[in-house]
Design a protein around this motif. Structure first.
Motif, PDB file in Angstrom:
ATOM      1  N   ASP A  54     -29.112  41.719 -31.244  1.00  0.00           N
ATOM      2  CA  ASP A  54     -29.878  40.469 -31.182  1.00  0.00           C
ATOM      3  C   ASP A  54     -28.974  39.266 -31.430  1.00  0.00           C
ATOM      4  O   ASP A  54     -29.055  38.253 -30.711  1.00  0.00           O
ATOM      5  N   VAL A 194     -35.858  35.641 -23.781  1.00  0.00           N
ATOM      6  CA  VAL A 194     -34.522  35.787 -24.379  1.00  0.00           C
ATOM      7  C   VAL A 194     -33.596  34.682 -23.877  1.00  0.00           C
ATOM      8  O   VAL A 194     -32.795  34.111 -24.644  1.00  0.00           O
ATOM      9  N   TRP A 200     -35.855  37.290 -29.946  1.00  0.00           N
ATOM     10  CA  TRP A 200     -34.752  38.230 -30.007  1.00  0.00           C
ATOM     11  C   TRP A 200     -34.965  39.316 -28.952  1.00  0.00           C
ATOM     12  O   TRP A 200     -36.066  39.526 -28.478  1.00  0.00           O
ATOM     13  N   SER A 202     -34.830  42.467 -29.486  1.00  0.00           N
ATOM     14  CA  SER A 202     -35.681  43.512 -30.066  1.00  0.00           C
ATOM     15  C   SER A 202     -37.156  43.100 -30.032  1.00  0.00           C
ATOM     16  O   SER A 202     -38.047  43.964 -29.942  1.00  0.00           O
TER      17      SER A 202
END
Length: 336
Positions: A54, A194, A200, A202
């Motif tokens: 991340d 993103v 992030w 994740s």
């Protein structure tokens, strides 16, 4: 043996859509997706490789590497926003509900959005992760800090909203095409968040798995949705029957009786006095006719006695002082 009329009616009647069941394959995919979901959560909580990845993506700052596509992606990410996508898909499914004569499309959409809000909303609030723009220290997982971005709501909503169209497809080919389109939209929306730095990596992967779990769990809710549909349709039929049996009150309309030739030969009716005033009588042509008022002759009018004498004053005439008039004065003169 069916007659021609029965065959035509059977062809015109909308067929009942096939309701998916929780098969072993679907159940296996659901369990595997749940394992991936838990693995991502554990990896972020323990600040392992998902968190390191991340930070690598965040420090790379994709929005600065390719600024020329920033404007386009600002609009494209709306395809994962809950409000606009829900309205667009609900409009399409509402038309399908009207054409097929069943409430199942709208019930599936409502159930999936309810499951999405309950599961993803609870995870966001419970884990409270901060986004990249609000990170406090490099390398930390930013968990339990009052945020609400883990998992990504845009990504999960894109998976569920567009995936419902594939779930409701009536043919295998349509289902495959719709599944590919929904997957591409969900992939694009997740990677756009993103790129913009609002999530992030994740967050996005957990959003994909969270949306997929909602779609895989829908067959468990088919039976409750069928009962809800039957209850709603029965309620609608009762409301319509009650509306038909109880007509709206209609104000009475006065209808004039037809006139006969004998009525035209009869003399006009005297006006009826109402409250001290005579009511008007309508003529046969329908025009209002006021009765003639009686004219009093001058001789029949009440005389009005004028005050004082009409004769001019004379110095030879004595004023009348006696209340008995002239007769009383003459009497006194004779007697004297």
């Amino acid at each position: 043996m069916r007659t021609n009329d029965e065959l035509v009616q059977a062809e015109e009647r909308p067929t009942e859509p096939v309701r998916p069941r929780m098969t072993r394959t679907r159940l296996g995919i659901f369990v595997a997706t749940s394992v991936v979901y838990l693995a991502i959560v554990v990896g972020v909580l323990t600040t392992s490789w998902p968190v390191r990845f991340d930070w690598q993506v965040m420090l790379f700052r994709p929005y600065k590497q390719w600024p020329e596509i920033h404007t386009f992606l600002d609009y494209f990410v709306v395809l994962g926003q809950r409000g606009p996508t829900a309205v667009a898909v609900a409009a399409w499914l509402g038309w399908r509900t009207y054409k097929l004569g069943t409430l199942r499309p709208l019930l599936v959409l409502g159930t999936s959005l309810l499951l999405l809000n309950a599961t993803v909303g609870a995870a966001k609030i419970g884990m409270g992760r901060l986004g990249p723009h609000y990170a406090t220290s490099i390398g930390s997982n930013e968990m339990f800090a009052g945020g609400d971005i883990f998992p990504s709501g845009h990504t999960a909503n894109a998976v569920v909203t567009w995936g419902v169209l594939a779930y409701l497809a009536t043919t295998p080919r349509t289902r495959r095409v719709a599944s590919v389109i929904a997957a591409l939209l969900a992939l694009g929306v997740g990677m756009t968040t993103v790129y913009l730095g609002t999530h992030w990596m994740s967050d996005v992967t957990l959003g994909w798995t969270a949306g997929l779990l909602v779609l895989l769990a829908l067959p468990w809710f088919e039976a409750p949705m069928a009962r809800a549909e039957a209850w709603l349709l029965a309620l609608w039929r009762r409301v319509r029957e009650r509306a038909v049996l109880v007509p709206a009150p209609v104000a009475p309309v006065a209808v004039a009786a037809p006139r006969s030739p004998a009525d035209d030969q009869q003399p006009a009716r005297e006006p009826v006095s109402v409250g001290g005033r005579s009511a008007s009588v309508r003529s046969p042509e329908g025009r209002p006719h006021l009765p003639a008022r009686p004219h009093t002759a001058r001789s029949e009018r009440t005389p009005v006695t004028p005050t004082g004498s009409r004769r001019p004053p004379s110095p030879d005439r004595a004023p009348r002082t006696s209340p008995l008039g002239p007769a009383a004065g003459r009497g006194r003169t004779v007697g004297g």
